[in-house]
Enzyme design. Structure first.
Site, PDB file in Angstrom:
ATOM      1  N   HIS A 219       7.929  -3.016   1.046  1.00  0.00           N
ATOM      2  CA  HIS A 219       7.349  -4.238   1.621  1.00  0.00           C
ATOM      3  C   HIS A 219       7.495  -5.351   0.577  1.00  0.00           C
ATOM      4  O   HIS A 219       7.493  -5.076  -0.625  1.00  0.00           O
ATOM      5  CB  HIS A 219       5.866  -3.952   1.895  1.00  0.00           C
ATOM      6  CG  HIS A 219       5.147  -4.993   2.690  1.00  0.00           C
ATOM      7  ND1 HIS A 219       4.699  -6.165   2.143  1.00  0.00           N
ATOM      8  CD2 HIS A 219       4.764  -5.021   3.994  1.00  0.00           C
ATOM      9  CE1 HIS A 219       4.070  -6.873   3.065  1.00  0.00           C
ATOM     10  NE2 HIS A 219       4.099  -6.204   4.201  1.00  0.00           N
TER      11      HIS A 219
ATOM     12  N   ASP B  73       2.090   2.045  -3.380  1.00  0.00           N
ATOM     13  CA  ASP B  73       1.596   1.128  -2.359  1.00  0.00           C
ATOM     14  C   ASP B  73       1.112   2.010  -1.199  1.00  0.00           C
ATOM     15  O   ASP B  73       1.919   2.537  -0.430  1.00  0.00           O
ATOM     16  CB  ASP B  73       2.739   0.201  -1.944  1.00  0.00           C
ATOM     17  CG  ASP B  73       2.405  -0.626  -0.729  1.00  0.00           C
ATOM     18  OD1 ASP B  73       1.315  -0.440  -0.156  1.00  0.00           O
ATOM     19  OD2 ASP B  73       3.248  -1.447  -0.329  1.00  0.00           O
TER      20      ASP B  73
ATOM     21  N   GLN C 242       0.032   2.013   4.051  1.00  0.00           N
ATOM     22  CA  GLN C 242       0.244   2.774   5.296  1.00  0.00           C
ATOM     23  C   GLN C 242      -0.166   4.225   5.144  1.00  0.00           C
ATOM     24  O   GLN C 242      -0.427   4.904   6.138  1.00  0.00           O
ATOM     25  CB  GLN C 242       1.720   2.691   5.730  1.00  0.00           C
ATOM     26  CG  GLN C 242       2.206   1.292   6.018  1.00  0.00           C
ATOM     27  CD  GLN C 242       1.476   0.632   7.187  1.00  0.00           C
ATOM     28  OE1 GLN C 242       0.879   1.309   8.036  1.00  0.00           O
ATOM     29  NE2 GLN C 242       1.502  -0.684   7.230  1.00  0.00           N
TER      30      GLN C 242
ATOM     31  N   LYS D 254      -6.245  -2.129   7.303  1.00  0.00           N
ATOM     32  CA  LYS D 254      -5.368  -1.123   7.916  1.00  0.00           C
ATOM     33  C   LYS D 254      -6.117   0.199   8.084  1.00  0.00           C
ATOM     34  O   LYS D 254      -5.627   1.145   8.678  1.00  0.00           O
ATOM     35  CB  LYS D 254      -4.133  -0.917   7.057  1.00  0.00           C
ATOM     36  CG  LYS D 254      -3.357  -2.224   6.857  1.00  0.00           C
ATOM     37  CD  LYS D 254      -1.952  -2.013   6.504  1.00  0.00           C
ATOM     38  CE  LYS D 254      -1.323  -3.284   5.999  1.00  0.00           C
ATOM     39  NZ  LYS D 254      -0.487  -3.952   6.994  1.00  0.00           N
TER      40      LYS D 254
ATOM     41  N   CYS E  36       8.286  -7.770   6.916  1.00  0.00           N
ATOM     42  CA  CYS E  36       8.161  -8.054   5.473  1.00  0.00           C
ATOM     43  C   CYS E  36       8.947  -7.041   4.650  1.00  0.00           C
ATOM     44  O   CYS E  36       8.489  -6.599   3.585  1.00  0.00           O
ATOM     45  CB  CYS E  36       6.704  -8.081   5.026  1.00  0.00           C
ATOM     46  SG  CYS E  36       5.722  -9.323   5.839  1.00  0.00           S
TER      47      CYS E  36
HETATM   48  C1  LIG Z   1       3.605  -0.849   3.006  1.00  0.00           C
HETATM   49  C2  LIG Z   1       2.824  -2.140   2.933  1.00  0.00           C
HETATM   50  N1  LIG Z   1       2.591  -2.689   1.742  1.00  0.00           N
HETATM   51  C3  LIG Z   1       1.885  -3.816   1.605  1.00  0.00           C
HETATM   52  C4  LIG Z   1       1.401  -4.475   2.705  1.00  0.00           C
HETATM   53  C5  LIG Z   1       0.602  -5.706   2.506  1.00  0.00           C
HETATM   54  O1  LIG Z   1      -0.683  -5.532   2.994  1.00  0.00           O
HETATM   55  P1  LIG Z   1      -1.736  -6.732   2.929  1.00  0.00           P
HETATM   56  O2  LIG Z   1      -1.093  -7.851   3.688  1.00  0.00           O
HETATM   57  O3  LIG Z   1      -2.944  -6.187   3.604  1.00  0.00           O
HETATM   58  O4  LIG Z   1      -1.923  -7.042   1.503  1.00  0.00           O
HETATM   59  C6  LIG Z   1       1.639  -3.956   3.974  1.00  0.00           C
HETATM   60  C7  LIG Z   1       1.178  -4.669   5.188  1.00  0.00           C
HETATM   61  O5  LIG Z   1       1.794  -4.619   6.211  1.00  0.00           O
HETATM   62  C8  LIG Z   1       2.357  -2.750   4.094  1.00  0.00           C
HETATM   63  O6  LIG Z   1       2.585  -2.195   5.279  1.00  0.00           O
END
Ligand SMILES: Cc1ncc(COP(=O)(O)O)c(C=O)c1O
Length: 398
Positions: free
Chosen positions: A119, A192, A195, A218, A355
């Protein structure tokens, strides 16, 4: 097609989610809907319980401080952290990763190993912090290629930063092996967990990673709050991320000294109600159990992939055993058109680059359509999705 009639959902919590009544919500990878228990916790925190934390000399503030710190302990317990003091509340996972990228001393190493499926939140913070990125490719079924990572890791890498579960492909990382690979050259492993945390049981101690980032929204919790877990010695070695109230030990005009972690990294009045309702979300998940939620999503993914693979013009991405996330394309139809037609049918999916533009480039597509599941999803959502795609095919004459 009547899938719902043939398969009984393993979980039946749909009725606890008021916002999805009469709607097929398949965008939980973007943000999960909230159970009534979390909505009630938010209401209660603002309604009868509200006060500031840490600074109040009156009883209500002491009670709220206790609730806020209990939430920290709940997050620690949820991911197997050794101590609540290893949990820093952030705005979200994005801020958690930025915090590490900005504050971790580089120790003469200027490279970060990331993967092709990250991401943007796990790419851009490292770029902004002045690191050079090396990119681990994917296997043919969309997993981070850990054999390649093993060959690429060097003593120039300060951090290996991987998604525990891909937000596009749903592929699950062998996190323990990733930790071994990172540590073989003295690098740190940041996961990270955006998910993964809502979909599979996570235990940072068993994995042996060094940092873990997640977002409450999430996890059936509120927006505006997330958490960074970091090993105590690492957090201790890091300077503050931002300056302000609550993060100091003492302040003069000449010099300030700082509180120990986690307060050192929580400048300003925190998201009090966010923390309290994040705790409610964790309690809600724990009452069901992540193994049950995962098993539920595995069944839905199999059902969804089977149904979509019967449609000739559909291309599926990611591994067969993805964790709750199914990305797909329909030949000759832009994902945005799929999303719009499905919306007319009462089905919400995500369409776009998610993203993850470097991943789209690797897949050779500008965008994908993505259906993602949660504890409240059931076969009726898949049935509505497939019927909606039938309509897409009729409209586009495919
Ligand atoms: C794998 C992953 N990393 C990071 C993020 C960023 O999350 P946030 O916007 O809640 O910081 C997301 C959000 O879709 C994600 O799916």
């Amino acid at each position: 097609m009547n899938i719902a009639a043939s398969i009984t959902p393993a979980l039946s919590v749909r009725g606890e989610f008021p916002a999805i009544a009469g709607w097929h919500y398949l965008d939980s990878a973007a943000t999960a809907q909230k159970p009534q228990a979390v909505i009630d916790a938010i209401m209660r925190a603002y309604d009868t319980d509200y006060a500031t934390v840490h600074r109040g000399v009156y009883e209500r503030s002491a009670v709220m401080t206790h609730s806020y710190e209990s939430a920290r302990a709940a997050v620690a317990g949820f991911i197997g952290a050794a101590s609540p003091n290893e949990i820093v509340f952030t705005r979200n996972a994005t801020e958690a990763i930025n915090l590490v990228a900005q504050c971790l001393p580089k120790d003469g190493r200027n490279r970060v190993l990331v993967s092709q499926l990250e991401h943007h939140s796990n790419i851009v913070p490292w770029q902004l912090a002045g690191y050079e990125l090396d990119i681990v490719p994917l296997t043919s079924d969309g997993l981070i290629d850990l054999d390649a990572a093993e060959a690429m890791i060097s003593d120039q890498h300060r951090v290996v930063a991987f998604a525990h579960v891909s937000n596009v492909l749903g592929s699950i990382l062998d996190a323990k092996r990733a930790a071994d690979i990172a540590h073989s050259k003295g690098a740190l492993l940041l996961l990270d967990g955006c998910q993964a945390a809502p979909r599979i049981p996570v235990n940072v101690a068993a994995i042996g990673c060094d940092f873990y980032a997640l977002s409450a929204h999430k996890l059936y919790g509120p927006t505006g709050i997330g958490a960074l877990w970091g090993r105590a010695d690492l957090l201790d070695s890091m300077p503050p991320y931002q300056g302000g109230g609550a993060m100091i030990d003492s302040v003069t005009f000449e010099r300030s000294t700082f509180a120990p972690p986690p307060q050192r990294f929580e400048a300003g009045t925190p998201h009090i109600v966010g923390a309290v309702s994040f705790h409610a979300a964790i309690d809600w998940i724990n009452a069901i159990g992540l193994p049950a939620i995962h098993a539920h999503e595995v069944v839905l993914v199999r059902e969804c992939r089977d149904a979509l693979s019967r449609i000739n013009s559909v291309r599926l991405f990611g591994p067969e055993d993805s964790a709750g996330i199914v990305s797909f394309a329909v030949e000759g139809v832009h994902p945005h058109d799929i999303g719009t037609i499905l919306d007319d049918e009462g089905v919400a999916i995500r369409a776009g680059h998610h993203c993850a533009q470097p991943l789209m480039a690797a897949l050779g597509v500008p965008a994908t359509a993505r259906a993602s599941f949660a504890a409240f999803s059931d076969s009726s959502d898949i049935e509505a999705l497939v019927n909606g795609i039938d309509k897409v095919l009729r409209i586009f004459g495919s």
